[in-house]
Structure formats: C-alpha cells, structure tokens
Design a protein around this motif. Structure first.
Motif, PDB file in Angstrom:
ATOM      1  N   ARG A  80      17.587  50.660  55.404  1.00 28.49           N
ATOM      2  CA  ARG A  80      16.237  50.301  54.990  1.00 28.49           C
ATOM      3  C   ARG A  80      16.243  48.860  54.462  1.00 28.49           C
ATOM      4  O   ARG A  80      17.267  48.375  54.000  1.00 28.49           O
ATOM      5  CB  ARG A  80      15.736  51.235  53.875  1.00 28.49           C
ATOM      6  CG  ARG A  80      15.556  52.694  54.317  1.00 28.49           C
ATOM      7  CD  ARG A  80      14.404  52.854  55.296  1.00 28.49           C
ATOM      8  NE  ARG A  80      14.145  54.225  55.689  1.00 28.49           N
ATOM      9  CZ  ARG A  80      14.676  54.828  56.759  1.00 28.49           C
ATOM     10  NH1 ARG A  80      15.538  54.185  57.540  1.00 28.49           N
ATOM     11  NH2 ARG A  80      14.354  56.069  57.070  1.00 28.49           N
ATOM     12  N   ALA A 107      15.560  56.320  51.222  1.00 27.03           N
ATOM     13  CA  ALA A 107      15.764  55.308  50.176  1.00 27.03           C
ATOM     14  C   ALA A 107      15.082  55.738  48.882  1.00 27.03           C
ATOM     15  O   ALA A 107      15.680  55.707  47.799  1.00 27.03           O
ATOM     16  CB  ALA A 107      15.232  53.957  50.640  1.00 27.03           C
ATOM     17  N   PRO A 159       8.567  42.727  44.266  1.00 23.89           N
ATOM     18  CA  PRO A 159       9.845  42.079  43.920  1.00 23.89           C
ATOM     19  C   PRO A 159       9.960  40.671  44.509  1.00 23.89           C
ATOM     20  O   PRO A 159      10.416  39.738  43.825  1.00 23.89           O
ATOM     21  CB  PRO A 159      10.893  43.026  44.531  1.00 23.89           C
ATOM     22  CG  PRO A 159      10.212  44.361  44.588  1.00 23.89           C
ATOM     23  CD  PRO A 159       8.780  44.049  44.900  1.00 23.89           C
ATOM     24  N   TRP A 251       4.860  40.699  62.139  1.00 20.96           N
ATOM     25  CA  TRP A 251       5.674  39.683  61.461  1.00 20.96           C
ATOM     26  C   TRP A 251       5.306  38.342  62.056  1.00 20.96           C
ATOM     27  O   TRP A 251       5.836  37.936  63.080  1.00 20.96           O
ATOM     28  CB  TRP A 251       7.160  39.983  61.678  1.00 20.96           C
ATOM     29  CG  TRP A 251       8.028  39.363  60.624  1.00 20.96           C
ATOM     30  CD1 TRP A 251       8.627  38.127  60.649  1.00 20.96           C
ATOM     31  CD2 TRP A 251       8.389  39.951  59.373  1.00 20.96           C
ATOM     32  NE1 TRP A 251       9.319  37.923  59.484  1.00 20.96           N
ATOM     33  CE2 TRP A 251       9.197  39.027  58.685  1.00 20.96           C
ATOM     34  CE3 TRP A 251       8.099  41.177  58.759  1.00 20.96           C
ATOM     35  CZ2 TRP A 251       9.719  39.284  57.412  1.00 20.96           C
ATOM     36  CZ3 TRP A 251       8.613  41.426  57.504  1.00 20.96           C
ATOM     37  CH2 TRP A 251       9.426  40.485  56.851  1.00 20.96           C
TER      38      TRP A 251
HETATM   39  C1  LIG Z   1      11.331  42.233  54.166  1.00 17.93           C
HETATM   40  C2  LIG Z   1      11.079  43.525  53.411  1.00 17.93           C
HETATM   41  C3  LIG Z   1      11.337  43.588  52.051  1.00 17.93           C
HETATM   42  C4  LIG Z   1      11.107  44.776  51.347  1.00 17.93           C
HETATM   43  N1  LIG Z   1      11.390  44.815  50.005  1.00 17.93           N
HETATM   44  C5  LIG Z   1      11.176  45.961  49.302  1.00 17.93           C
HETATM   45  C6  LIG Z   1      11.523  46.046  47.910  1.00 17.93           C
HETATM   46  O1  LIG Z   1      12.079  45.103  47.328  1.00 17.93           O
HETATM   47  N2  LIG Z   1      11.253  47.200  47.255  1.00 17.93           N
HETATM   48  C7  LIG Z   1      10.680  48.291  47.906  1.00 17.93           C
HETATM   49  O2  LIG Z   1      10.475  49.346  47.271  1.00 17.93           O
HETATM   50  N3  LIG Z   1      10.369  48.239  49.219  1.00 17.93           N
HETATM   51  C8  LIG Z   1      10.619  47.118  49.931  1.00 17.93           C
HETATM   52  N4  LIG Z   1      10.321  47.070  51.266  1.00 17.93           N
HETATM   53  C9  LIG Z   1       9.669  48.238  51.883  1.00 17.93           C
HETATM   54  C10 LIG Z   1      10.660  49.339  52.238  1.00 17.93           C
HETATM   55  O3  LIG Z   1      11.561  48.854  53.222  1.00 17.93           O
HETATM   56  C11 LIG Z   1       9.892  50.545  52.823  1.00 17.93           C
HETATM   57  O4  LIG Z   1       9.007  51.059  51.865  1.00 17.93           O
HETATM   58  C12 LIG Z   1      10.800  51.621  53.368  1.00 17.93           C
HETATM   59  O5  LIG Z   1      10.078  52.344  54.336  1.00 17.93           O
HETATM   60  C13 LIG Z   1      11.312  52.583  52.299  1.00 17.93           C
HETATM   61  O6  LIG Z   1      12.222  53.481  52.911  1.00 17.93           O
HETATM   62  P1  LIG Z   1      12.230  55.043  52.609  1.00 17.93           P
HETATM   63  O7  LIG Z   1      13.541  55.538  53.131  1.00 17.93           O
HETATM   64  O8  LIG Z   1      11.898  55.287  51.170  1.00 17.93           O
HETATM   65  O9  LIG Z   1      11.041  55.604  53.486  1.00 17.93           O
HETATM   66  P2  LIG Z   1      10.976  55.771  55.103  1.00 17.93           P
HETATM   67  O10 LIG Z   1      11.971  56.767  55.574  1.00 17.93           O
HETATM   68  O11 LIG Z   1      11.018  54.434  55.747  1.00 17.93           O
HETATM   69  O12 LIG Z   1       9.517  56.379  55.276  1.00 17.93           O
HETATM   70  C14 LIG Z   1       9.223  57.752  55.002  1.00 17.93           C
HETATM   71  C15 LIG Z   1       7.729  57.908  54.744  1.00 17.93           C
HETATM   72  O13 LIG Z   1       7.412  57.249  53.518  1.00 17.93           O
HETATM   73  C16 LIG Z   1       6.353  56.313  53.735  1.00 17.93           C
HETATM   74  N5  LIG Z   1       6.590  55.158  52.860  1.00 17.93           N
HETATM   75  C17 LIG Z   1       7.537  54.160  52.996  1.00 17.93           C
HETATM   76  N6  LIG Z   1       7.441  53.291  51.985  1.00 17.93           N
HETATM   77  C18 LIG Z   1       6.433  53.717  51.200  1.00 17.93           C
HETATM   78  C19 LIG Z   1       5.854  53.234  49.994  1.00 17.93           C
HETATM   79  N7  LIG Z   1       6.304  52.142  49.366  1.00 17.93           N
HETATM   80  N8  LIG Z   1       4.815  53.942  49.441  1.00 17.93           N
HETATM   81  C20 LIG Z   1       4.345  55.082  50.032  1.00 17.93           C
HETATM   82  N9  LIG Z   1       4.857  55.582  51.179  1.00 17.93           N
HETATM   83  C21 LIG Z   1       5.889  54.912  51.749  1.00 17.93           C
HETATM   84  C22 LIG Z   1       6.415  55.958  55.226  1.00 17.93           C
HETATM   85  O14 LIG Z   1       5.153  55.554  55.692  1.00 17.93           O
HETATM   86  C23 LIG Z   1       6.866  57.274  55.837  1.00 17.93           C
HETATM   87  O15 LIG Z   1       5.759  58.124  56.051  1.00 17.93           O
HETATM   88  C24 LIG Z   1      10.576  45.915  52.010  1.00 17.93           C
HETATM   89  C25 LIG Z   1      10.341  45.851  53.391  1.00 17.93           C
HETATM   90  C26 LIG Z   1      10.590  44.670  54.085  1.00 17.93           C
HETATM   91  C27 LIG Z   1      10.358  44.630  55.578  1.00 17.93           C
END
Ligand SMILES: Cc1cc2nc3c(=O)[nH]c(=O)nc-3n(C[C@H](O)[C@H](O)[C@H](O)COP(=O)(O)OP(=O)(O)OC[C@H]3O[C@@H](n4cnc5c(N)ncnc54)[C@H](O)[C@@H]3O)c2cc1C
Length: 304
Positions: A80, A107, A159, A251
């Motif tokens: 992630r 994550a 962040p 992007w």
């Molecule tokens: C360049 C970049 C930088 C990032 N920096 C950060 C950071 O510093 N901190 C941070 O927390 N995230 C950050 N993110 C976002 C993070 O990568 C995503 O939220 C990611 O999908 C989280 O992974 P997961 O395994 O929790 O959920 P996933 O397995 O990816 O998704 C599972 C489900 O959760 C949902 N979901 C994902 N994120 C969220 C959310 N935030 N709120 C509600 N539902 C959600 C998805 O839509 C999906 O339905 C960043 C993304 C990018 C591209």
C-alpha cells in the motif's frame, strides 16, 4: 549498480494515537541508514505482514518486485502507498501517519493492532551512489516560483500537506483546505503567516463535498484576480479528457516549470479529485501547468 528502489526491513518503535482517525507509527531499523528522503510529499510503499506467515523472504536488492509478483497469492504480502510524514536519518527513524478507516483493508487493519516491536517492510529509494543518480517519481510538490499556493486534500493527504506546510518558505501566501472525518481529527501544524489553513470536519457529510465547496470558492478568487497580472487561467481546454477513476489512476502532475504565479496541489479520494479537476480545468479554465491532481485512493476499491 544496485536498484535505486529497495526493501527496507524495519520494526515499530512507537505507536501514537494522534486523533480518533490518525495513528502515527514510528519505524526504526539499521537499514534506514540507507534510506533517501527525496521530497516533501514523498511516497513509499508499505509491505504488510500476512497473518500466520509474516513476511516472505524477498531479496532486499535486485529484482525484488519480480520475485514478489511471482509469489502465490496466499503469501504475497499486500503493498500500500503511504507518505513519509518525517524522517530522522541520524536516529534511523521514519514516521507514517496512517488513517484508521476500519477493517476493510490490510493496512488499516494492521495499524489498528500494531505494537512496538512488530516487523514491517517499506519500499523506497536508497541513498544515491553518485550525484547524477536521482530518485525520481517519489514526490510531486513542485511550486517553482509560484507566489500563491493552494493545497487541498482529504485525511489521506493530510500527512503530505502537513509535511509541505512545515517546510514552506516564510514568505509564501495561500490557502490550505484539509477535510478530516471529525472535529477531533484536526492536527496541530505550523505554517507561514500568509498561508490560511482550514481544517474542514466532515462530521457525517459525504466525503469531499465540504472541501470541494472551499476549492470552488478559492477558484473564483483566482479567476477574479488574475486579470492584468501574470495569467493564472488559460482558456484552452481542447485536450481535456475525463479519467475513468474506476479503471485508471488519476495522476496528472505538471512537469516542473519555474514561471507560474499560482500553484495548486490537490490529492485525495479519486472521485472527488476528478470532480475538482473537471471544475478547475474545464469549468474555470485554470492552466493545468499549475495544478497537480492526484487520486490517492478510490472509494469502494482496494489499492493494487
Ligand atoms: C501517494 C499516496 C500517498 C498516501 N499517503 C497516505 C498517508 O500518509 N496516510 C494514509 O492513511 N493514506 C495514505 N494514502 C492512501 C492509502 O494508500 C489508501 O487509503 C489505501 O487504500 C489504504 O489501504 P488499506 O489496505 O487500508 O485499504 P485497501 O485494501 O486499499 O481498500 C479497502 C477498502 O477501504 C477503502 N478505503 C481505502 N482507504 C480509505 C480511507 N482512507 N477511508 C475510507 N475508506 C478507505 C477502499 O475504497 C476499499 O473499499 C496515500 C496514497 C497515495 C497514492
């Protein structure tokens, strides 16, 4: 020459609950002596443990990505994307601020249960072996000579926005809109006196709506004040195409140019960023050379 991007084996040194939805995880490990900080909104990959397996051994150098891709699904650790909130090279410490959004993703699930001493892997650039070996593609914030900035994003972008704010030149002016789940999720952050920082609490409203309103209002002030001076708007939007955020990553970042009066950096849920892109580029006619649009995640879709 060793590959620029490598796996770093780290462990959790501290877990700090910042607010109801933000958890700061401090990572440490000797390997971080080789980690390279390359920009204010630097992204890294976090490789998560698999229950009952932990981490499959992958080569830290060389073609770890091909080895990871070839693993059977059951033991391929999820990757992630996260932001380096801060890096302290002398202490070999790196902070990541995770949004705790429940159990839906690996994550978010991991961060709700992580403990000091837990192992993690991150993927990022190592220290360059020569000055001309640049770590490209890991950070986007590039205002050039812009004197007026906009930073806008949801909690996943907070962040990066905070890291940018803390490093801005004191003379910078502009606006910052950060949408967070609740009032209690506002984070303390320092900013130049000419930069107005507005934390917008969703408090149950639909994701992105409140931030979108603020950005629309900001856009009207930019178009109202651009006449006469260096132009912030450009009416030529003939090459504008929509992005299907369920199939493609949104992007769109401008190549670094020095001369622009206004620079905007917008990140967060891809559907919301898509709407903002349509409004700012096609509706208002903002020059795309001045705006970075980044879909950080997509509602209803896991990151792959
Ligand atoms: C360049 C970049 C930088 C990032 N920096 C950060 C950071 O510093 N901190 C941070 O927390 N995230 C950050 N993110 C976002 C993070 O990568 C995503 O939220 C990611 O999908 C989280 O992974 P997961 O395994 O929790 O959920 P996933 O397995 O990816 O998704 C599972 C489900 O959760 C949902 N979901 C994902 N994120 C969220 C959310 N935030 N709120 C509600 N539902 C959600 C998805 O839509 C999906 O339905 C960043 C993304 C990018 C591209």
């Amino acid at each position: 020459m060793a590959a620029l991007y490598r796996i770093f084996s780290v462990r959790v040194a501290a877990v700090t609950s910042l607010t109801p939805h933000f958890v700061r995880v401090t990572l440490t490990g000797d390997a971080l002596a080789e980690f390279s900080a390359v920009g204010l909104d630097q992204r890294i990959k976090v490789m998560l443990p698999i229950e009952g397996h932990g981490f499959t051994e992958l080569p830290e150098d060389g073609d770890w990505y091909a080895a990871w891709r070839d693993l059977p699904d059951a033991v391929r650790n999820p990757l992630r994307t996260y932001t380096v909130r801060s890096f302290r090279p002398d202490a070999h410490e790196l902070d990541i601020d995770f949004v705790a959004h429940g159990d839906a993703g690996p994550a978010s699930r991991w961060v709700s249960g992580c403990r000091v001493g837990d192992e993690l892997r991150i993927i990022g650039p190592r220290v360059p072996e020569s000055p001309d070996e640049l770590a490209t593609g890991a950070a986007e914030f590039a205002p050039g000579t812009a004197t007026r900035i906009l930073l806008a994003g949801d909690e996943t972008a907070a962040p990066a926005i905070c890291a940018i704010l803390e490093a801005l030149d004191v003379a910078t002016v502009g606006h910052v809109f950060i949408e967070v789940p609740t009032d209690a999720d506002r984070l303390p952050v320092s900013a130049p006196s000419g930069v107005e920082v507005r934390w917008i609490a969703r408090n149950g409203a639909s994701h992105g709506v409140r931030m979108t309103d603020q950005v629309h209002a900001w856009a009207s002030t930019v178009t109202a004040t651009s006449g006469g001076g260096p132009s912030a708007v450009c009416a030529d939007v003939t090459d504008f195409t929509e992005v299907d955020v369920d199939e493609q990553v949104l992007w769109e970042v401008p190549s670094p140019v020095d001369e622009r009066p206004v620079y905007a950096w917008i990140a967060g849920e891809a559907g919301c960023v898509k709407e903002l892109r349509r409004h700012l580029v096609r509706g208002v006619g903002l020059d795309r050379k001045q705006v970075a649009f980044m879909g950080y995640w997509r509602n209803g879709k896991a990151e792959h």
